[in-house]
Each structure stands twice: as structure tokens, then as C-alpha cells.
Design a protein around this motif. Structure first.
Motif, PDB file in Angstrom:
ATOM      1  N   MET A   1       0.846  -1.193   0.000  1.00  0.00           N
ATOM      2  CA  MET A   1       0.000   0.000   0.000  1.00  0.00           C
ATOM      3  C   MET A   1       0.886   1.249   0.000  1.00  0.00           C
ATOM      4  N   GLU A   2       0.490   2.205  -0.781  1.00  0.00           N
ATOM      5  CA  GLU A   2       1.261   3.444  -0.899  1.00  0.00           C
ATOM      6  C   GLU A   2       1.062   4.323   0.338  1.00  0.00           C
ATOM      7  N   ASP A   3       2.121   5.015   0.713  1.00  0.00           N
ATOM      8  CA  ASP A   3       2.090   5.917   1.870  1.00  0.00           C
ATOM      9  C   ASP A   3       1.109   7.059   1.590  1.00  0.00           C
ATOM     10  N   PRO A   4       0.070   7.213   2.423  1.00  0.00           N
ATOM     11  CA  PRO A   4      -0.928   8.269   2.199  1.00  0.00           C
ATOM     12  C   PRO A   4      -0.310   9.669   2.159  1.00  0.00           C
ATOM     13  N   LYS A   5       0.748   9.897   2.912  1.00  0.00           N
ATOM     14  CA  LYS A   5       1.385  11.216   2.898  1.00  0.00           C
ATOM     15  C   LYS A   5       1.962  11.530   1.521  1.00  0.00           C
ATOM     16  N   GLN A   6       2.500  10.520   0.858  1.00  0.00           N
ATOM     17  CA  GLN A   6       3.065  10.728  -0.473  1.00  0.00           C
ATOM     18  C   GLN A   6       1.967  11.004  -1.502  1.00  0.00           C
ATOM     19  N   VAL A   7       0.829  10.361  -1.342  1.00  0.00           N
ATOM     20  CA  VAL A   7      -0.309  10.605  -2.237  1.00  0.00           C
ATOM     21  C   VAL A   7      -0.770  12.050  -2.105  1.00  0.00           C
ATOM     22  N   VAL A   8      -0.911  12.518  -0.877  1.00  0.00           N
ATOM     23  CA  VAL A   8      -1.333  13.896  -0.627  1.00  0.00           C
ATOM     24  C   VAL A   8      -0.291  14.870  -1.157  1.00  0.00           C
ATOM     25  N   ARG A   9       0.993  14.585  -0.928  1.00  0.00           N
ATOM     26  CA  ARG A   9       2.058  15.471  -1.394  1.00  0.00           C
ATOM     27  C   ARG A   9       2.034  15.610  -2.912  1.00  0.00           C
ATOM     28  N   ARG A  10       1.904  14.500  -3.624  1.00  0.00           N
ATOM     29  CA  ARG A  10       1.868  14.560  -5.095  1.00  0.00           C
ATOM     30  C   ARG A  10       0.655  15.350  -5.577  1.00  0.00           C
ATOM     31  N   GLY A  11      -0.490  15.127  -4.943  1.00  0.00           N
ATOM     32  CA  GLY A  11      -1.691  15.870  -5.316  1.00  0.00           C
ATOM     33  C   GLY A  11      -1.529  17.364  -5.073  1.00  0.00           C
ATOM     34  N   TYR A  12      -0.943  17.711  -3.936  1.00  0.00           N
ATOM     35  CA  TYR A  12      -0.705  19.121  -3.626  1.00  0.00           C
ATOM     36  C   TYR A  12       0.226  19.748  -4.654  1.00  0.00           C
ATOM     37  N   ASP A  13       1.292  19.027  -5.019  1.00  0.00           N
ATOM     38  CA  ASP A  13       2.240  19.558  -5.994  1.00  0.00           C
ATOM     39  C   ASP A  13       1.549  19.884  -7.315  1.00  0.00           C
ATOM     40  N   VAL A  14       0.719  18.975  -7.785  1.00  0.00           N
ATOM     41  CA  VAL A  14       0.008  19.198  -9.048  1.00  0.00           C
ATOM     42  C   VAL A  14      -0.937  20.393  -8.927  1.00  0.00           C
ATOM     43  N   LEU A  15      -1.738  20.423  -7.871  1.00  0.00           N
ATOM     44  CA  LEU A  15      -2.719  21.499  -7.709  1.00  0.00           C
ATOM     45  C   LEU A  15      -2.067  22.851  -7.467  1.00  0.00           C
ATOM     46  N   SER A  16      -0.969  22.892  -6.724  1.00  0.00           N
ATOM     47  CA  SER A  16      -0.337  24.183  -6.441  1.00  0.00           C
ATOM     48  C   SER A  16       0.218  24.803  -7.720  1.00  0.00           C
ATOM     49  N   HIS A  17       0.776  24.003  -8.615  1.00  0.00           N
ATOM     50  CA  HIS A  17       1.272  24.547  -9.875  1.00  0.00           C
ATOM     51  C   HIS A  17       0.119  24.991 -10.768  1.00  0.00           C
ATOM     52  N   ARG A  18      -0.979  24.266 -10.747  1.00  0.00           N
ATOM     53  CA  ARG A  18      -2.161  24.696 -11.515  1.00  0.00           C
ATOM     54  C   ARG A  18      -2.705  26.009 -10.963  1.00  0.00           C
ATOM     55  N   TYR A  19      -2.701  26.158  -9.637  1.00  0.00           N
ATOM     56  CA  TYR A  19      -3.144  27.409  -9.002  1.00  0.00           C
ATOM     57  C   TYR A  19      -2.248  28.564  -9.451  1.00  0.00           C
ATOM     58  N   ASP A  20      -0.932  28.337  -9.440  1.00  0.00           N
ATOM     59  CA  ASP A  20      -0.003  29.379  -9.888  1.00  0.00           C
ATOM     60  C   ASP A  20      -0.332  29.820 -11.304  1.00  0.00           C
ATOM     61  N   ASN A  21      -0.553  28.867 -12.191  1.00  0.00           N
ATOM     62  CA  ASN A  21      -0.865  29.195 -13.586  1.00  0.00           C
ATOM     63  C   ASN A  21      -2.213  29.901 -13.713  1.00  0.00           C
ATOM     64  N   ALA A  22      -3.213  29.426 -12.997  1.00  0.00           N
ATOM     65  CA  ALA A  22      -4.562  29.996 -13.103  1.00  0.00           C
ATOM     66  C   ALA A  22      -4.648  31.412 -12.546  1.00  0.00           C
ATOM     67  N   THR A  23      -3.822  31.721 -11.548  1.00  0.00           N
ATOM     68  CA  THR A  23      -3.902  33.038 -10.906  1.00  0.00           C
ATOM     69  C   THR A  23      -2.774  33.970 -11.319  1.00  0.00           C
ATOM     70  N   ASN A  24      -1.948  33.516 -12.271  1.00  0.00           N
ATOM     71  CA  ASN A  24      -0.793  34.305 -12.701  1.00  0.00           C
ATOM     72  C   ASN A  24       0.033  34.726 -11.483  1.00  0.00           C
ATOM     73  N   ALA A  25       0.411  33.743 -10.691  1.00  0.00           N
ATOM     74  CA  ALA A  25       1.057  33.977  -9.401  1.00  0.00           C
ATOM     75  C   ALA A  25       2.342  34.780  -9.501  1.00  0.00           C
ATOM     76  N   THR A  26       3.065  34.650 -10.604  1.00  0.00           N
ATOM     77  CA  THR A  26       4.326  35.387 -10.714  1.00  0.00           C
ATOM     78  C   THR A  26       4.076  36.881 -10.613  1.00  0.00           C
ATOM     79  N   SER A  27       3.094  37.400 -11.337  1.00  0.00           N
ATOM     80  CA  SER A  27       2.806  38.839 -11.259  1.00  0.00           C
ATOM     81  C   SER A  27       1.936  39.173 -10.048  1.00  0.00           C
ATOM     82  N   LYS A  28       1.150  38.229  -9.600  1.00  0.00           N
ATOM     83  CA  LYS A  28       0.263  38.461  -8.459  1.00  0.00           C
ATOM     84  C   LYS A  28       1.051  38.854  -7.212  1.00  0.00           C
TER      85      LYS A  28
END
Length: 72
Positions: A1-28
Motif C-alpha cells: 500500500m502506498e504511503d498516504p502522505k506521499q499521495v497527498v504530497r503529489r496531489g498538492y504539488d500538481v494542484l499548487s502549480h495549476r493554481y499558480d498558472n490559473a492566478t498568474n502567481a508570478t505577477s500576483k
């Protein structure tokens, strides 16, 4: 069974980069990071404890000669 913490970490990584792109975080966050940079001594270390990927802030601080560490 996969470590639940690693599953959450990978999901967070994907979503955080999508958030950056969606909100134009660099200029924000540009005005904030520009202000912080003016207050830092050369080669300061900064701990970023905010939300998101930490990438836009880390890139800006790195370009100014400081180092950044993000927490998750």
C-alpha cells in the motif's frame, strides 16, 4: 500500500502549480516580493510558509541574491 502522505504530497504539488498558472502567481506576488527584497540584507535566507507552490517567490528571491525555502 502506498504511503498516504506521499499521495497527498503529489496531489498538492500538481494542484499548487495549476493554481499558480490559473492566478498568474508570478505577477500576483510581484509587488509584495519587490517590497520584501528592498528590506532584506544581501544573501538573506527567507522561509516561505504561504500557500501555493512557492516557485514564483523562490525565483524572484533567488534572482535578487537571496535563498528561499518553502514549507508544506
Amino acid at each position: 500500500m502506498e504511503d498516504p502522505k506521499q499521495v497527498v504530497r503529489r496531489g498538492y504539488d500538481v494542484l499548487s502549480h495549476r493554481y499558480d498558472n490559473a492566478t498568474n502567481a508570478t505577477s500576483k506576488y510581484k509587488s509584495w516580493t519587490d517590497d520584501v527584497i528592498t528590506r532584506l540584507a544581501p544573501a538573506s535566507q527567507v522561509l516561505d510558509v504561504g500557500c501555493g507552490s512557492g516557485v514564483p517567490v523562490a525565483h524572484t528571491l533567488s534572482a535578487a541574491g537571496s535563498s528561499s525555502r518553502s514549507t508544506r
